[in-house]
Design an enzyme around this catalytic site. Structure first.
Site, PDB file in Angstrom:
ATOM      1  N   GLU A 139       0.822  -1.219   0.000  1.00  0.00           N
ATOM      2  CA  GLU A 139       0.000   0.000   0.000  1.00  0.00           C
ATOM      3  C   GLU A 139       0.854   1.267   0.000  1.00  0.00           C
ATOM      4  O   GLU A 139       0.517   2.267  -0.639  1.00  0.00           O
ATOM      5  CB  GLU A 139      -0.917   0.003   1.239  1.00  0.00           C
ATOM      6  CG  GLU A 139      -1.834   1.202   1.364  1.00  0.00           C
ATOM      7  CD  GLU A 139      -2.862   1.275   0.247  1.00  0.00           C
ATOM      8  OE1 GLU A 139      -3.767   0.433   0.214  1.00  0.00           O
ATOM      9  OE2 GLU A 139      -2.751   2.185  -0.605  1.00  0.00           O
TER      10      GLU A 139
ATOM     11  N   GLY B  80       1.730   7.497  -0.688  1.00  0.00           N
ATOM     12  CA  GLY B  80       1.962   7.650   0.757  1.00  0.00           C
ATOM     13  C   GLY B  80       0.772   7.183   1.575  1.00  0.00           C
ATOM     14  O   GLY B  80       0.413   6.010   1.556  1.00  0.00           O
TER      15      GLY B  80
ATOM     16  N   GLY C 236      14.525  20.447   2.745  1.00  0.00           N
ATOM     17  CA  GLY C 236      14.330  19.002   2.906  1.00  0.00           C
ATOM     18  C   GLY C 236      13.130  18.464   2.139  1.00  0.00           C
ATOM     19  O   GLY C 236      12.746  17.308   2.301  1.00  0.00           O
TER      20      GLY C 236
ATOM     21  N   ASP D 170      10.202   8.351 -10.354  1.00  0.00           N
ATOM     22  CA  ASP D 170       9.413   7.948  -9.183  1.00  0.00           C
ATOM     23  C   ASP D 170       7.927   7.795  -9.566  1.00  0.00           C
ATOM     24  O   ASP D 170       7.285   6.800  -9.225  1.00  0.00           O
ATOM     25  CB  ASP D 170       9.593   9.017  -8.084  1.00  0.00           C
ATOM     26  CG  ASP D 170       8.755   8.765  -6.855  1.00  0.00           C
ATOM     27  OD1 ASP D 170       9.180   7.961  -6.011  1.00  0.00           O
ATOM     28  OD2 ASP D 170       7.658   9.346  -6.742  1.00  0.00           O
TER      29      ASP D 170
ATOM     30  N   LYS E 232       5.395   4.302  -9.672  1.00  0.00           N
ATOM     31  CA  LYS E 232       4.071   4.250  -9.037  1.00  0.00           C
ATOM     32  C   LYS E 232       2.983   3.976 -10.085  1.00  0.00           C
ATOM     33  O   LYS E 232       2.061   3.204  -9.847  1.00  0.00           O
ATOM     34  CB  LYS E 232       3.799   5.559  -8.297  1.00  0.00           C
ATOM     35  CG  LYS E 232       4.725   5.765  -7.103  1.00  0.00           C
ATOM     36  CD  LYS E 232       4.667   7.187  -6.582  1.00  0.00           C
ATOM     37  CE  LYS E 232       5.588   7.390  -5.375  1.00  0.00           C
ATOM     38  NZ  LYS E 232       5.770   8.805  -5.027  1.00  0.00           N
TER      39      LYS E 232
HETATM   40  N1  HSE Z   1       9.885  11.134  -3.477  1.00  0.00           N
HETATM   41  C1  HSE Z   1       8.494  10.869  -3.320  1.00  0.00           C
HETATM   42  C2  HSE Z   1       7.699  12.118  -3.653  1.00  0.00           C
HETATM   43  C3  HSE Z   1       8.179  10.450  -1.904  1.00  0.00           C
HETATM   44  O1  HSE Z   1       8.276  13.203  -3.825  1.00  0.00           O
HETATM   45  O2  HSE Z   1       6.495  12.022  -3.766  1.00  0.00           O
HETATM   46  C4  HSE Z   1       7.435   9.187  -1.707  1.00  0.00           C
HETATM   47  O3  HSE Z   1       7.289   8.321  -2.713  1.00  0.00           O
END
Ligand code: HSE
Length: 423
Positions: free
Chosen positions: A129, A134, A187, A201, A205
């Protein structure tokens, strides 16, 4: 009462959030589910650092052997990230019959089939999940709540870093480089931002979400991908005047049994529900044939939001007598048939010499490539003009061919921007 032991691999942002939620909610989980879930071990590289960050001394270990050989550990929650050593640790855990929970989208998107195989052999569970969105329960929605639907479309803002950068560029009129530098200092962006800003990324997903939505594995390499590093504030400002918001969108569509999948920046009409998703928030917009449109919104990263998804999987895994298998979906042999070309509306900005007949040359190139213009605006400069075209729905290959031809005209100084417009 049923007792379940959990090992958490990694004590960074997600591992720490998972540990805190699990320990805080232990009594509540006992009451609600009749299961006593305890953290029995925390695997880290540097045990001193983990203890300094709040991990109990008696739980930390740097030995995966200790974990996989411990019969009181039923579930291994991987919060390390990256391919190795996470992959080896998960395979070792599955071989010993321990169910695994992972937040690792890259590993899962690239090695889902292999993990499935090991999980099936020992009948262990495989839960993920936290890989997408997130804290948003999008995997559970796709796997547990869509039985009455054929999914037709997924559109997602599934990378918080890029949404944060684009939102700030849009709100503050700042350049990509300035916002990225600031986001890194705060950050919000990694020191090496490539995976986020170049769309990798989001592609991992989308591979997972699309595979679940359409019941066929969609390999990452079959997803068309473009990042946001070339987005100019000038285009964001012109887009605003045209009623558009810029977003990095992950799109997957089922068209005649084939999958169209892409990750790239888009101009969204301001009226689209996804246009108002700003900052580091994520949202996934789904279209099912019976339910119509659904939008899930929430925090796509962070200690407690992602920890929330990991804990949800741990409780879910702890309650299962028989674990769900996705072997069919994860089967790379039976992967989705993919549409390599697609159609979209397009925004094009170019700089051309302000000479007689240039516009007619440009429009004839559009016409000969079957590209039809919806609108045009022109801003004059000294001897050059900046022209913005928005097209009707056109074919991606035709647009690219038209751009190549336009670029070869001596009067065209540059094709500065190409942004797809999503209605
Ligand atoms: N690097 C990812 C983002 C965090 O910026 O959404 C979690 O997958």
């Amino acid at each position: 009462m049923k007792k379940i032991g959990v090992a958490i691999l990694g004590f960074g942002t997600v591992g720490c959030g998972t540990y805190n939620i699990l320990t805080e909610r232990r009594e509540q989980i006992k009451i609600e589910y009749g299961i006593d879930i305890t953290v029995s071990a925390i695997l880290v590289r540097n045990t001193h650092k983990a203890v300094a960050n709040g991990a109990p001394q008696e739980l930390v270990t740097d030995s995966i052997e200790e974990i996989v050989s411990n019969p009181s550990i039923d579930i291994v929650a991987e919060c390390i990230g990256g391919i190795e050593p996470a992959k080896t640790y998960l395979i070792e855990s599955l071989k010993c019959g321990k169910s695994i929970v992972t937040a690792n989208k890259e590993l899962f998107a690239k090695h889902w089939g292999e993990l499935e195989k090991y999980a099936a052999e020992t009948k262990a569970g495989l839960y993920f999940e936290a890989t997408c969105g997130g804290g948003i329960p999008v995997i559970r929605t796709l796997t547990q709540a869509m039985q009455a639907n054929t999914l037709l479309q997924i559109k997602g803002i599934i990378n918080g870093t890029t949404n944060y950068i684009l939102s700030r560029m849009s709100d503050e009129g700042a350049s990509y480089d300035d916002v990225l530098r600031d986001a890194q200092a705060l950050g919000f962006a990694e020191s090496d931002p490539t995976a986020d800003v170049e769309g990798y990324d989001a592609s991992y997903k989308l591979s997972i979400l699309s595979s679940l939505a359409f019941n066929r594995f969609l390999p990452v390499e079959n997803i068309y991908r473009e990042g946001i590093s070339n987005i100019k504030i000038e285009d964001i400002n012109i887009g605003k005047k045209l009623g558009y918001t810029i977003k990095l969108l992950a799109i997957a569509k089922l068209i005649d049994g084939k999958i169209e999948a892409r990750v790239h920046p888009v101009f969204l009409k301001n009226s689209h529900p996804l246009a108002s998703v700003s900052g580091s928030f994520n949202a996934v917009f789904l279209v099912g044939d019976n339910v119509g449109e659904i939008m899930l919104y929430g925090r796509g990263a962070g200690s407690l939001p992602t920890g929330s998804a990991v804990v949800s999987d741990i409780v879910f895994a702890a309650r299962q007598i028989e674990h769900a298998r996705y072997s069919e979906i994860a089967d790379v042999i039976k992967k989705s048939e993919v549409i390599s070309d697609f159609t979209s509306d397009y925004y094009l900005r170019m700089t051309v010499l302000d000479v007689q007949g240039v516009l007619s040359q440009i429009t004839s190139i559009f016409a000969s490539n079957n590209v039809s213009i919806t609108s045009m605006r022109q801003d004059s400069g000294a001897g050059v003009v900046s022209i913005v075209f928005v097209t009707h729905k056109s074919n991606e290959n035709n647009i690219k061919k038209a751009i190549a031809e336009l670029s070869s005209l001596s009067e065209v100084q540059a094709v500065n921007a190409l942004i797809r417009v999503e209605k």
